[in-house]
Design an enzyme around this catalytic site. Structure first.
Site, PDB file in Angstrom:
ATOM      1  N   HIS A   1       0.895  -1.160   0.000  1.00  0.00           N
ATOM      2  CA  HIS A   1       0.000   0.000   0.000  1.00  0.00           C
ATOM      3  C   HIS A   1       0.934   1.210   0.000  1.00  0.00           C
ATOM      4  CE1 HIS A   1      -2.472  -2.967   2.266  1.00  0.00           C
ATOM      5  NE2 HIS A   1      -3.513  -2.353   1.733  1.00  0.00           N
TER       6      HIS A   1
ATOM      7  N   GLU B   1     -10.904  -6.548  -4.782  1.00  0.00           N
ATOM      8  CA  GLU B   1     -10.743  -7.603  -3.766  1.00  0.00           C
ATOM      9  C   GLU B   1     -11.984  -7.643  -2.881  1.00  0.00           C
ATOM     10  OE1 GLU B   1      -6.983  -7.515  -1.681  1.00  0.00           O
ATOM     11  OE2 GLU B   1      -7.880  -8.543   0.040  1.00  0.00           O
TER      12      GLU B   1
ATOM     13  N   GLU C   1      -9.351 -13.419  -1.766  1.00  0.00           N
ATOM     14  CA  GLU C   1      -8.596 -13.726  -0.541  1.00  0.00           C
ATOM     15  C   GLU C   1      -9.352 -14.805   0.230  1.00  0.00           C
ATOM     16  OE1 GLU C   1      -6.816 -10.525   1.636  1.00  0.00           O
ATOM     17  OE2 GLU C   1      -7.205 -11.503   3.568  1.00  0.00           O
TER      18      GLU C   1
ATOM     19  N   HIS D   1     -11.242 -13.838   3.354  1.00  0.00           N
ATOM     20  CA  HIS D   1     -12.432 -13.039   3.039  1.00  0.00           C
ATOM     21  C   HIS D   1     -13.561 -13.969   2.573  1.00  0.00           C
ATOM     22  CE1 HIS D   1      -9.810  -9.241   2.088  1.00  0.00           C
ATOM     23  NE2 HIS D   1      -9.632  -9.711   3.309  1.00  0.00           N
TER      24      HIS D   1
ATOM     25  N   ASP E   1      -5.063 -13.662  -2.803  1.00  0.00           N
ATOM     26  CA  ASP E   1      -4.393 -13.261  -1.564  1.00  0.00           C
ATOM     27  C   ASP E   1      -4.392 -14.501  -0.681  1.00  0.00           C
ATOM     28  OD1 ASP E   1      -3.669 -10.750  -2.242  1.00  0.00           O
ATOM     29  OD2 ASP E   1      -4.861  -9.713  -0.729  1.00  0.00           O
TER      30      ASP E   1
ATOM     31  N   ASP F   1     -10.948 -11.828  10.498  1.00  0.00           N
ATOM     32  CA  ASP F   1      -9.924 -11.897   9.460  1.00  0.00           C
ATOM     33  C   ASP F   1      -8.540 -12.076  10.122  1.00  0.00           C
ATOM     34  OD1 ASP F   1      -8.889 -11.785   6.952  1.00  0.00           O
ATOM     35  OD2 ASP F   1      -9.041  -9.620   6.725  1.00  0.00           O
TER      36      ASP F   1
ATOM     37  N   ASP G   1      -5.965 -13.595   8.976  1.00  0.00           N
ATOM     38  CA  ASP G   1      -4.836 -13.505   8.035  1.00  0.00           C
ATOM     39  C   ASP G   1      -3.693 -14.467   8.372  1.00  0.00           C
ATOM     40  OD1 ASP G   1      -5.946 -11.637   6.336  1.00  0.00           O
ATOM     41  OD2 ASP G   1      -5.067  -9.922   7.362  1.00  0.00           O
TER      42      ASP G   1
ATOM     43  N   ASP H   1      -0.970 -12.427   1.811  1.00  0.00           N
ATOM     44  CA  ASP H   1      -1.622 -11.434   2.672  1.00  0.00           C
ATOM     45  C   ASP H   1      -1.838 -12.108   4.027  1.00  0.00           C
ATOM     46  OD1 ASP H   1      -2.901  -9.304   3.685  1.00  0.00           O
ATOM     47  OD2 ASP H   1      -4.412  -9.127   2.133  1.00  0.00           O
TER      48      ASP H   1
HETATM   49  C1  XUL Z   1      -7.600  -6.500   4.183  1.00  0.00           C
HETATM   50  C2  XUL Z   1      -6.828  -6.879   2.984  1.00  0.00           C
HETATM   51  C3  XUL Z   1      -5.989  -5.826   2.393  1.00  0.00           C
HETATM   52  C4  XUL Z   1      -5.956  -5.850   0.914  1.00  0.00           C
HETATM   53  C5  XUL Z   1      -5.209  -4.689   0.315  1.00  0.00           C
HETATM   54  O1  XUL Z   1      -8.375  -7.503   4.708  1.00  0.00           O
HETATM   55  O2  XUL Z   1      -6.865  -8.005   2.558  1.00  0.00           O
HETATM   56  O3  XUL Z   1      -4.719  -5.954   2.920  1.00  0.00           O
HETATM   57  O4  XUL Z   1      -5.381  -7.016   0.436  1.00  0.00           O
HETATM   58  O5  XUL Z   1      -5.671  -3.464   0.741  1.00  0.00           O
HETATM   59 CO    CO Z   2      -5.958  -8.962   0.913  1.00  0.00          CO
END
Ligand code: XUL
Ligand code: CO
Length: 620
Positions: A286, A416, A452, A455, A480, A491, A493, A523
């Site tokens: 980012h 996304e 993702e 998600h 992702d 989330d 991750d 991610d």
């Molecule tokens: C948030 C997410 C972000 C996007 C990019 O859940 O996945 O990091 O991948 O903004």
């Molecule tokens: Co993401």
């Protein structure tokens, strides 16, 4: 103003209160934690240097118990000397004022000044120590001067010790031992971590690939080309382990606790050493992960340019961004969204930010550009004009397409999807919702989706479902790679470590003919409790190996063909004349009614789910 004194954190509470009262320090809990971990890593490096170990980080992991005790003592020592450094500053100030007072020569004036002096420092509790010295002076005790002498000596010694024993990797600018703001770096960020190699499934080496063999061909393509792995800068280099309930747990040795430009550049160097050692050619970012905000948009852009110029230089010819994106969710201006904010100034600001982010992604040779609308949604429909917000979002995307074309950026634009978090309801809820949005606004040809896995599960689907939805709509652009935790539910991750799940993911990827120009972006972040530098490598290696295993298994399933055959058989009744008519849209209801009456009650065969699962498991 807070005094930084890690010594206090190692004292029992009662002593700590006393210590704080006498010396007049006040402590900020999270600063304290950050500092202790900073001193801890500094002490660790010091320990390594003292023992002449170059592979000190992994060595430390192996002998963690022994090292813990040793480093804790050094930690305490450094903390103590740090206190002395602070005292030195106080005494220096005190001395200056005393000299000024003595210049006034009149006893009466001295008393007035002494009174004012006392008042000022009494009001400021951070000068508690000075208060003590001052009081002893007032009481005609020589203690003040003695203390002054003693602490100057300690200060000189401690400063020399800290400077001389600067760790080999020169971490944060803990004192002023010669570090500057240029982000220059003259050592390794990951000493003791070798270039990660493929050693095969029997290897027990945590710092080696067991399944990911970059050059090996699977179904006519190298593993490297199937996977197109990428490291997410925000998790790997900006992740602190902090959560809504607790402070940061990680303070990497190269961090100095600031968000300065120099620090941003140093992090960028760490990123490229990490990629190099991992053997990964792609990274994602980012805008605001990589460079700090300035006071104005112009200043912020200038900061970004400076860091991006360094990134370009460090990338060389081999490494490039898989994708770039704009962070439109952290700054309070985006609390109601960026493209969907009801405030026109925010819409314009978001557009300006995306414009710049597309430019830098293009400049760095990025292959894709991502839109994740974390705050593009609503908290309640009672205050929201959803139709207008969605229209605004579409206009925003149209403008992005136009600008991308104007500057000649050839990368794919990716949306996304995510159903919620941070916003209660996000407009790109899931792949189907995003696909419908793109269709409604005639944007399908311009965008693909970045799916993702975590998600996907948040939206009540499996990752496989989301991938297949994107794929069959011609929208699967990027993944992702991560996973959630069924018990936690948000989330999380996490790095994907489940081979079954990875195999399902890779079945979709193979059926999609790969992901290029997209790829797999990790991610994913370390758990809050995983705090060793080495863990960053272990997590990525395990994540890559899991997907590589998934690829091998999926290829096995496809080559074996039994699963495809099972699916084909389920639909074989449609491989008929009538089936062809139906699929071509040429069978009307009258014709179908005629057939139904002619055939009578149909025989419905078994779905063979368990057999499908048995075949799937046999490839694991
Ligand atoms: C948030 C997410 C972000 C996007 C990019 O859940 O996945 O990091 O991948 O903004
Ligand atoms: Co993401």
């Amino acid at each position: 103003m807070y005094a930084h004194d890690p010594l206090s954190s190692s004292l029992p509470l009662s002593f700590r209160v006393l210590y704080e009262t006498v010396l007049g320090f006040r402590f900020a809990e999270n600063e304290m934690e950050q500092l202790s971990s900073r001193y801890y890593s500094s002490a660790l490096e010091l320990h390594c240097k003292c023992n002449g170990e170059s592979a000190c980080l992994s060595q430390q992991l192996i002998n963690s118990h022994h090292s813990y005790i040793t480093t804790q003592s050094i930690h305490l020592f450094l903390s103590y000397t740090n206190t002395l450094l602070l005292l030195h500053i106080y005494i220096y100030t005190y001395n200056l004022i005393q000299i000024s007072i003595s210049l006034l020569k009149s006893t009466h004036t001295i008393q007035v000044y002494q009174f004012l002096f006392f008042l000022v420092f009494t009001l400021n509790s951070n000068f508690g120590f000075l208060r003590l010295v001052y009081l002893s002076e007032m009481m005609n005790m020589k203690a003040g001067k003695l203390l002054l002498l003693l602490f100057i000596c300690f200060t000189v010694i401690s400063k020399t010790v800290i400077c001389e024993h600067h760790p080999p990797t020169c971490p944060a600018n803990l004192d002023d031992c010669g570090s500057d703001d240029s982000g220059e770096w003259d050592g390794e960020f990951f000493p003791g971590i070798p270039k990660i190699k493929y050693e095969g499934p029997t290897s027990k080496n945590p710092l080696a690939y067991k399944w990911y063999n970059a050059k090996e061909e699977i179904l006519g393509k190298s593993m490297k080309d199937w996977m197109r792995f990428s490291v997410a800068f925000w998790h790997t280099f900006r992740g602190t382990g902090g959560d809504p309930f607790g402070a940061a747990t990680k303070m990497w040795p190269w961090e100095d606790g600031t968000n300065s430009l120099g620090m941003a550049k140093r992090r960028m160097r760490a990123n490229f050493e990490f990629l190099e050692k991992l053997g990964v050619d792609r990274w994602c970012f980012h805008d605001r992960d990589i460079a700090p905000d300035g006071l104005t948009l112009e200043e912020t852009n200038a900061n970004l340019d400076e860091v991006v110029a360094l990134a370009k230089e460090l990338q060389g010819t081999k490494i490039r961004p898989l994708w770039g994106t704009a962070q439109l969710f952290m700054h309070p201006r985006y609390m109601h969204g960026g493209a969907t904010s009801p405030e026109i100034g925010v819409y314009a600001y978001a557009a300006a930010q995306v414009k710049k982010a597309i430019e830098v992604t293009h400049y760095l040779g990025g292959e894709n550009y991502v839109f994740w609308g974390g705050r593009e949604g609503y908290q309640t429909l009672l205050n929201t004009d959803m139709e207008r917000e969605l229209d605004h979002m579409a206009r925003f995307f149209e403008a992005a397409v136009a600008y991308k074309k104007k500057i000649g950026f050839k990368g794919t634009l990716l949306i996304e999807p995510k159903p919620q978090e941070p916003t209660k309801h996000q407009y790109d809820w899931d792949a189907a919702t995003a696909a419908n949005f793109l269709r409604k606004y005639g944007l399908t040809g311009e965008f693909k989706l970045n799916i993702e896995c975590n998600h996907a599960t948040l939206s009540g689907h499996s990752c496989h479902h989301e991938l297949e939805t994107a794929r069959i709509n011609g929208l699967l652009g990027n993944i992702d790679a991560n996973t959630g935790d069924p018990q936690v539910g948000w989330d999380t991750d996490q790095f994907l470590m489940d081979v079954n799940e990875a195999t399902l993911v890779m079945l979709s990827v193979i059926r999609n003919g790969g992901l290029s120009p997209g790829g797999f972006n990790f991610d994913a972040k370390l758990r809050r409790e995983s705090t060793d530098v080495e863990d960053l490598f272990i997590a990525h290696i395990a994540g890559m190996d899991t997907l590589a295993r998934g690829l091998r298994n999926a290829a096995k399933l496809i080559q074996d063909g039994s699963l495809d055959e099972l699916v084909r058989k389920r639909y074989q009744s449609f491989d008929s004349e009538l089936g062809a008519q139906i699929e071509a849209g040429k069978a009307d209801f009258e014709l179908l009614e005629k057939k139904a009456m002619e055939w009578g009650e149909p025989l419905v065969p078994s779905g063979k789910q368990e057999l499908a699962e048995m075949i799937f498991q046999s490839a694991m």
